[in-house]
Design a protein around this motif. Structure first.
Motif, PDB file in Angstrom:
ATOM      1  N   GLN A 481       8.108   2.263   2.082  1.00  0.00           N
ATOM      2  CA  GLN A 481       7.831   0.832   1.911  1.00  0.00           C
ATOM      3  C   GLN A 481       7.287   0.222   3.191  1.00  0.00           C
ATOM      4  O   GLN A 481       6.373  -0.608   3.175  1.00  0.00           O
ATOM      5  CB  GLN A 481       9.108   0.111   1.488  1.00  0.00           C
ATOM      6  N   LYS A 482       7.806   0.656   4.325  1.00  0.00           N
ATOM      7  CA  LYS A 482       7.318   0.151   5.607  1.00  0.00           C
ATOM      8  C   LYS A 482       5.864   0.563   5.824  1.00  0.00           C
ATOM      9  O   LYS A 482       5.047  -0.230   6.313  1.00  0.00           O
ATOM     10  CB  LYS A 482       8.186   0.680   6.733  1.00  0.00           C
ATOM     11  N   LEU A 483       5.508   1.790   5.460  1.00  0.00           N
ATOM     12  CA  LEU A 483       4.129   2.232   5.591  1.00  0.00           C
ATOM     13  C   LEU A 483       3.200   1.430   4.697  1.00  0.00           C
ATOM     14  O   LEU A 483       2.066   1.080   5.092  1.00  0.00           O
ATOM     15  CB  LEU A 483       4.012   3.729   5.251  1.00  0.00           C
ATOM     16  N   ALA A 484       3.666   1.119   3.479  1.00  0.00           N
ATOM     17  CA  ALA A 484       2.840   0.323   2.566  1.00  0.00           C
ATOM     18  C   ALA A 484       2.694  -1.109   3.067  1.00  0.00           C
ATOM     19  O   ALA A 484       1.618  -1.714   2.971  1.00  0.00           O
ATOM     20  CB  ALA A 484       3.455   0.330   1.164  1.00  0.00           C
ATOM     21  N   SER A 490      -1.861   3.253   0.764  1.00  0.00           N
ATOM     22  CA  SER A 490      -2.143   2.342  -0.338  1.00  0.00           C
ATOM     23  C   SER A 490      -0.906   2.157  -1.198  1.00  0.00           C
ATOM     24  O   SER A 490      -0.089   3.078  -1.322  1.00  0.00           O
ATOM     25  CB  SER A 490      -3.293   2.877  -1.187  1.00  0.00           C
ATOM     26  N   PRO A 491      -0.733   0.990  -1.819  1.00  0.00           N
ATOM     27  CA  PRO A 491       0.431   0.767  -2.698  1.00  0.00           C
ATOM     28  C   PRO A 491       0.505   1.765  -3.847  1.00  0.00           C
ATOM     29  O   PRO A 491       1.603   2.146  -4.269  1.00  0.00           O
ATOM     30  CB  PRO A 491       0.224  -0.655  -3.195  1.00  0.00           C
ATOM     31  N   ALA A 492      -0.671   2.188  -4.355  1.00  0.00           N
ATOM     32  CA  ALA A 492      -0.652   3.119  -5.489  1.00  0.00           C
ATOM     33  C   ALA A 492      -0.004   4.441  -5.081  1.00  0.00           C
ATOM     34  O   ALA A 492       0.857   4.977  -5.800  1.00  0.00           O
ATOM     35  CB  ALA A 492      -2.082   3.353  -5.988  1.00  0.00           C
ATOM     36  N   TYR A 493      -0.424   4.958  -3.921  1.00  0.00           N
ATOM     37  CA  TYR A 493       0.171   6.204  -3.450  1.00  0.00           C
ATOM     38  C   TYR A 493       1.652   6.011  -3.116  1.00  0.00           C
ATOM     39  O   TYR A 493       2.492   6.885  -3.387  1.00  0.00           O
ATOM     40  CB  TYR A 493      -0.570   6.704  -2.220  1.00  0.00           C
ATOM     41  N   ALA A 494       2.002   4.872  -2.519  1.00  0.00           N
ATOM     42  CA  ALA A 494       3.400   4.615  -2.162  1.00  0.00           C
ATOM     43  C   ALA A 494       4.271   4.550  -3.412  1.00  0.00           C
ATOM     44  O   ALA A 494       5.365   5.123  -3.460  1.00  0.00           O
ATOM     45  CB  ALA A 494       3.512   3.325  -1.368  1.00  0.00           C
ATOM     46  N   HIS A 566      -8.562  14.621  -3.460  1.00  0.00           N
ATOM     47  CA  HIS A 566      -7.322  15.409  -3.392  1.00  0.00           C
ATOM     48  C   HIS A 566      -6.868  15.604  -1.942  1.00  0.00           C
ATOM     49  O   HIS A 566      -5.675  15.482  -1.631  1.00  0.00           O
ATOM     50  CB  HIS A 566      -7.546  16.771  -4.054  1.00  0.00           C
ATOM     51  N   ALA A 567      -7.814  15.913  -1.062  1.00  0.00           N
ATOM     52  CA  ALA A 567      -7.464  16.092   0.352  1.00  0.00           C
ATOM     53  C   ALA A 567      -6.943  14.803   0.949  1.00  0.00           C
ATOM     54  O   ALA A 567      -5.974  14.803   1.731  1.00  0.00           O
ATOM     55  CB  ALA A 567      -8.689  16.577   1.133  1.00  0.00           C
ATOM     56  N   ASN A 568      -7.566  13.677   0.574  1.00  0.00           N
ATOM     57  CA  ASN A 568      -7.096  12.393   1.080  1.00  0.00           C
ATOM     58  C   ASN A 568      -5.692  12.078   0.572  1.00  0.00           C
ATOM     59  O   ASN A 568      -4.831  11.608   1.323  1.00  0.00           O
ATOM     60  CB  ASN A 568      -8.074  11.292   0.662  1.00  0.00           C
ATOM     61  N   MET A 569      -5.459  12.386  -0.711  1.00  0.00           N
ATOM     62  CA  MET A 569      -4.132  12.135  -1.280  1.00  0.00           C
ATOM     63  C   MET A 569      -3.083  13.009  -0.587  1.00  0.00           C
ATOM     64  O   MET A 569      -1.988  12.552  -0.285  1.00  0.00           O
ATOM     65  CB  MET A 569      -4.155  12.419  -2.779  1.00  0.00           C
ATOM     66  N   ARG A 570      -3.441  14.287  -0.336  1.00  0.00           N
ATOM     67  CA  ARG A 570      -2.480  15.171   0.343  1.00  0.00           C
ATOM     68  C   ARG A 570      -2.181  14.669   1.742  1.00  0.00           C
ATOM     69  O   ARG A 570      -1.039  14.729   2.205  1.00  0.00           O
ATOM     70  CB  ARG A 570      -3.037  16.590   0.387  1.00  0.00           C
ATOM     71  N   ALA A 571      -3.222  14.181   2.447  1.00  0.00           N
ATOM     72  CA  ALA A 571      -2.995  13.666   3.800  1.00  0.00           C
ATOM     73  C   ALA A 571      -2.068  12.464   3.768  1.00  0.00           C
ATOM     74  O   ALA A 571      -1.173  12.310   4.615  1.00  0.00           O
ATOM     75  CB  ALA A 571      -4.336  13.293   4.436  1.00  0.00           C
ATOM     76  N   VAL A 572      -2.259  11.584   2.767  1.00  0.00           N
ATOM     77  CA  VAL A 572      -1.401  10.392   2.654  1.00  0.00           C
ATOM     78  C   VAL A 572       0.023  10.802   2.322  1.00  0.00           C
ATOM     79  O   VAL A 572       0.992  10.284   2.904  1.00  0.00           O
ATOM     80  CB  VAL A 572      -1.964   9.433   1.589  1.00  0.00           C
ATOM     81  N   PHE A 573       0.161  11.735   1.392  1.00  0.00           N
ATOM     82  CA  PHE A 573       1.505  12.189   1.020  1.00  0.00           C
ATOM     83  C   PHE A 573       2.186  12.880   2.201  1.00  0.00           C
ATOM     84  O   PHE A 573       3.396  12.752   2.403  1.00  0.00           O
ATOM     85  CB  PHE A 573       1.426  13.134  -0.180  1.00  0.00           C
ATOM     86  N   THR A 574       1.418  13.637   2.980  1.00  0.00           N
ATOM     87  CA  THR A 574       1.996  14.288   4.168  1.00  0.00           C
ATOM     88  C   THR A 574       2.471  13.252   5.171  1.00  0.00           C
ATOM     89  O   THR A 574       3.539  13.414   5.788  1.00  0.00           O
ATOM     90  CB  THR A 574       0.945  15.207   4.811  1.00  0.00           C
ATOM     91  N   LEU A 575       1.700  12.173   5.334  1.00  0.00           N
ATOM     92  CA  LEU A 575       2.104  11.099   6.246  1.00  0.00           C
ATOM     93  C   LEU A 575       3.418  10.474   5.784  1.00  0.00           C
ATOM     94  O   LEU A 575       4.342  10.259   6.592  1.00  0.00           O
ATOM     95  CB  LEU A 575       1.008  10.040   6.315  1.00  0.00           C
ATOM     96  N   MET A 576       3.522  10.165   4.480  1.00  0.00           N
ATOM     97  CA  MET A 576       4.749   9.551   3.964  1.00  0.00           C
ATOM     98  C   MET A 576       5.936  10.513   4.084  1.00  0.00           C
ATOM     99  O   MET A 576       7.034  10.108   4.468  1.00  0.00           O
ATOM    100  CB  MET A 576       4.542   9.135   2.497  1.00  0.00           C
TER     101      MET A 576
END
Length: 673
Positions: A481-484, A490-494, A566-576
């Motif tokens: 939530q803090k990252l979002a 992005s809120p969708a990924y969060a 997909h790579a962008n989504m994986r990078a975002v998920f890895t960050l979270m």
């Protein structure tokens, strides 16, 4: 295959007896092993079991005596040579002579030569059996030292006397002069050949170490084969194989400084291998006694049922004669252990009771020939039965009496305190690593996980683990939530990531079979998807040929765009995941206590496993540095506790030794990588 099955069953029986012993340690471990052997005798394979004495002496006795020799204190042995000669030679010979005449007097039909053979069988003592009975008792140091030194050599005295008596009975001829000469030739010759071969084998071992050929696959088999080769060589020359392996073991003990030049890993592996091997072999002895007793009992009943009481009476008399001789020998200091006048009676009683018989007695009893001049060897079953009764008496009476006259051994280290301080030490090292290296969470947690896994001594509480997982999931949700909120994701990924965490929290509180239902639904979905995809393959091929269908170039562009997404989504998920992981690890580090360490470790392991799926890279060098620092933190903790006088010196030394051993093992693993 029969030999393989026999060995496996003996190992299983030994393990079963060793497992039962801790539940009721008042009964000596040897009795559990005898009972396990008696149960094993009901297995059809062990019906009418007959022990091969040559194999018994070679496979069991030779390595045990070699191990006893190489662990003996050679300095103390040289200092107490008069005591050794007094107990292991003079007393042993007098005991054989006196008990031989007593046996012949009690059983008139027993030939005098066989009576001496029986006396020689029951003469040798077993220091290992003494140690098993007196595990939790404070045996006077002088008495225990005398027993250990005596058992190294009186086995050979008994064996030589036994062979002389057996030869006299078979040939019908005996000369005192020839017998004495033969005794000294076999006795001293065994020591000589053992010394010579021991020197050669020790030089060979040192040479292998100095030339760099000291791998465990070479040295450990070399050490294990040494007693077998020396024993066979001595027996081939008709000398005492037992004394030969004892002499070689003593020589190995004297050369321990040169042998320590080998690597730490090799020394640890060698010691562990010998401990395991000797523990199993010592168990074999009494398991084999239990296996053999039913056969001996059956044979005795079939031959001389009416004489059974006289055999038991003779066994009791022999035990009492040996007890009396040992008591007088130590009481009047003919044993030359030089006890204080006020302690002589007490030491004499303990030394007399500790004349326990076991390994060699059983081996000699079963080494009696099966036949003589084409007929069954006379009195063979009788002598085996009497020897077995003497063994049991020598185990049973000390087990009852010694606890009454000996104080309990004072533990230099309180087990509960040692356990608590070990846990505190790991908690301290964990917290220091987390505090000093916050920028290397992944590597630090890998080190912490390994450190904690080495010292876990109980299973974690599942309910507490579930509560901890719920709390850590809430911490992760707050991190995402803090990252979002700061627009880093992005809120969708969060929302998608948080939904997964919420589902995980709910699944932790439901019955485990709910997870199986989800798994089957997932498998069903994948199978349905594959079947649908296979059924529509022709339809897709037809569509590709119709106007307006994307060209191959357009398909490639769409595929590239999907890959980027997909790579962008994986990078975002890895960050979270990384942010949540770091916050959870910080929380666990600050909330770890010795009481909840097992539960914290379980949760930490779960998160570390998941995190490794997100971040795959080599961190071995940094982890090695962190391990070294962790060991230093452990040393610092012990030193601090010692400075504050919070722990006794003995416990501090024990903790230092444990840390040092762990560090040496880890450094050896690094060197081997």
């Amino acid at each position: 295959m029969e030999i393989f099955y026999a060995v496996v069953l003996l190992i299983v029986a030994t393990i079963a007896a060793n497992l039962a012993y801790p539940y009721f340690p008042v009964i000596p471990q040897a009795f559990y092993q005898i009972f396990a052997g008696a149960l094993l005798s009901f297995v059809p394979f062990f019906h009418h079991f007959v022990l091969e004495p040559e194999m018994f002496m070679l496979i069991i006795i030779a390595p045990l005596m070699f191990y006893d020799g190489q662990n003996a204190d050679t300095h103390a042995l040289r200092k107490h040579i008069p005591s050794v000669l007094s107990m292991a030679v003079i007393l042993a010979v007098l005991t054989v002579i006196l008990m031989g005449y007593v046996s012949h007097a009690v059983i008139a039909g027993l030939p005098l030569a066989l009576a001496f053979a029986l006396a020689a069988i029951v003469t040798p003592t077993d220091a290992v059996a003494v140690s098993s009975i007196t595990t939790n008792m404070a045996v006077p140091e002088k008495v225990m030292g005398m027993l250990e030194r005596e058992s190294l050599f009186n086995d050979a005295s008994g064996l030589v006397a036994f062979n002389l008596a057996l030869t006299a009975f078979i040939t019908g001829e005996f000369s005192v002069r020839d017998g004495v000469e033969h005794f000294f030739v076999v006795f001293l010759g065994g020591l000589l050949i053992g010394t010579i071969l021991g020197i050669l084998f020790t030089w060979g071992r040192i040479y292998l170490v100095q030339t760099g050929m000291d791998s465990t696959s070479v040295i450990v088999p070399y050490d294990i084969l040494t007693p077998f080769i020396i024993y066979l060589a001595a027996e081939h020359l008709e000398l005492s194989g037992i004394l030969a392996v004892v002499a070689a073991g003593l020589l190995r003990s004297a050369a321990s400084k040169q042998i320590r030049l080998s690597s730490t890993q090799l020394q640890l592996v060698s010691r562990s291998t010998w401990r395991i091997l000797t523990s199993i072999l010592n168990g074999f002895v009494f398991v084999l006694l239990g296996v053999s007793l039913p056969t001996v009992w059956h044979n005795i009943q079939a031959e001389h049922t009416t004489a059974l009481s006289s055999y038991i009476l003779l066994a009791v008399i022999l035990y009492l004669v040996m007890f009396g001789l040992r008591y007088l020998w130590i009481r009047f200091d003919w044993a030359q252990i030089h006890s204080a006048p006020k302690d002589q009676r007490h030491h004499a009683l303990i030394g007399a009771l500790s004349g326990i018989h076991g390994t060699i007695t059983l081996a000699m009893a079963f080494s009696l020939p099966l036949t003589l001049h084409g007929q069954a060897f006379p009195f063979r079953n009788t002598m085996i039965f009497i020897a077995a009764v003497v063994i049991i008496l020598s185990l049973l009476i000390p087990a009852i009496v010694l606890p009454l006259i000996l104080p309990s051994r004072e533990q230099p280290i309180d087990p509960e305190m040692a356990k608590r301080e070990r846990q505190n030490l790991i908690v301290y090292a964990t917290q220091q690593l987390m505090l000093e290296h916050p920028e290397h969470q992944e590597e630090t947690q890998a080190v912490v996980e390994i450190l904690n896994s080495q010292y876990g001594d109980h299973r974690p509480n599942r309910k507490l683990v579930g509560n901890l997982m719920t709390q850590t999931n809430q911490i992760e949700v707050a991190s995402v939530q803090k990252l979002a909120d700061t627009n880093q994701v992005s809120p969708a990924y969060a929302n998608r990531y948080v939904r997964g965490l919420i589902w995980k929290t709910r699944s932790n509180s439901r019955l485990s079979f709910a997870g199986f239902g989800m798994w089957f639904r997932y498998v069903n979905h994948r199978l349905t998807h594959r079947l649908r995809h296979r059924g529509n393959r022709n339809h897709h091929d037809r569509r590709r040929q119709q106007p307006g269908y994307p060209t191959p170039a357009q398909i490639d562009a769409l595929k590239t765009q999907r890959e980027k997404t997909h790579a962008n989504m994986r990078a975002v998920f890895t960050l979270m995941e990384t942010q949540g992981y770091n916050d959870v690890m910080a929380y666990l580090a600050t909330h770890t206590t010795p009481e909840n360490q097992a539960e914290i470790n379980a949760v930490r392991t779960s998160y570390n496993t998941r995190h490794r799926h997100f971040t795959q890279h080599d961190t071995s060098d940094l982890q090695n540095e962190l391990f070294i620092q962790a060991f230093q933190y452990e040393y610092n903790y012990v030193r601090q506790q010692r400075v504050k006088h919070a722990i006794p010196i003995a416990l501090a030394d024990d903790l230092y030794q444990q840390i040092s051993t762990d560090q040496m093992l880890y450094m050896q693993e690094i060197a081997g990588d």
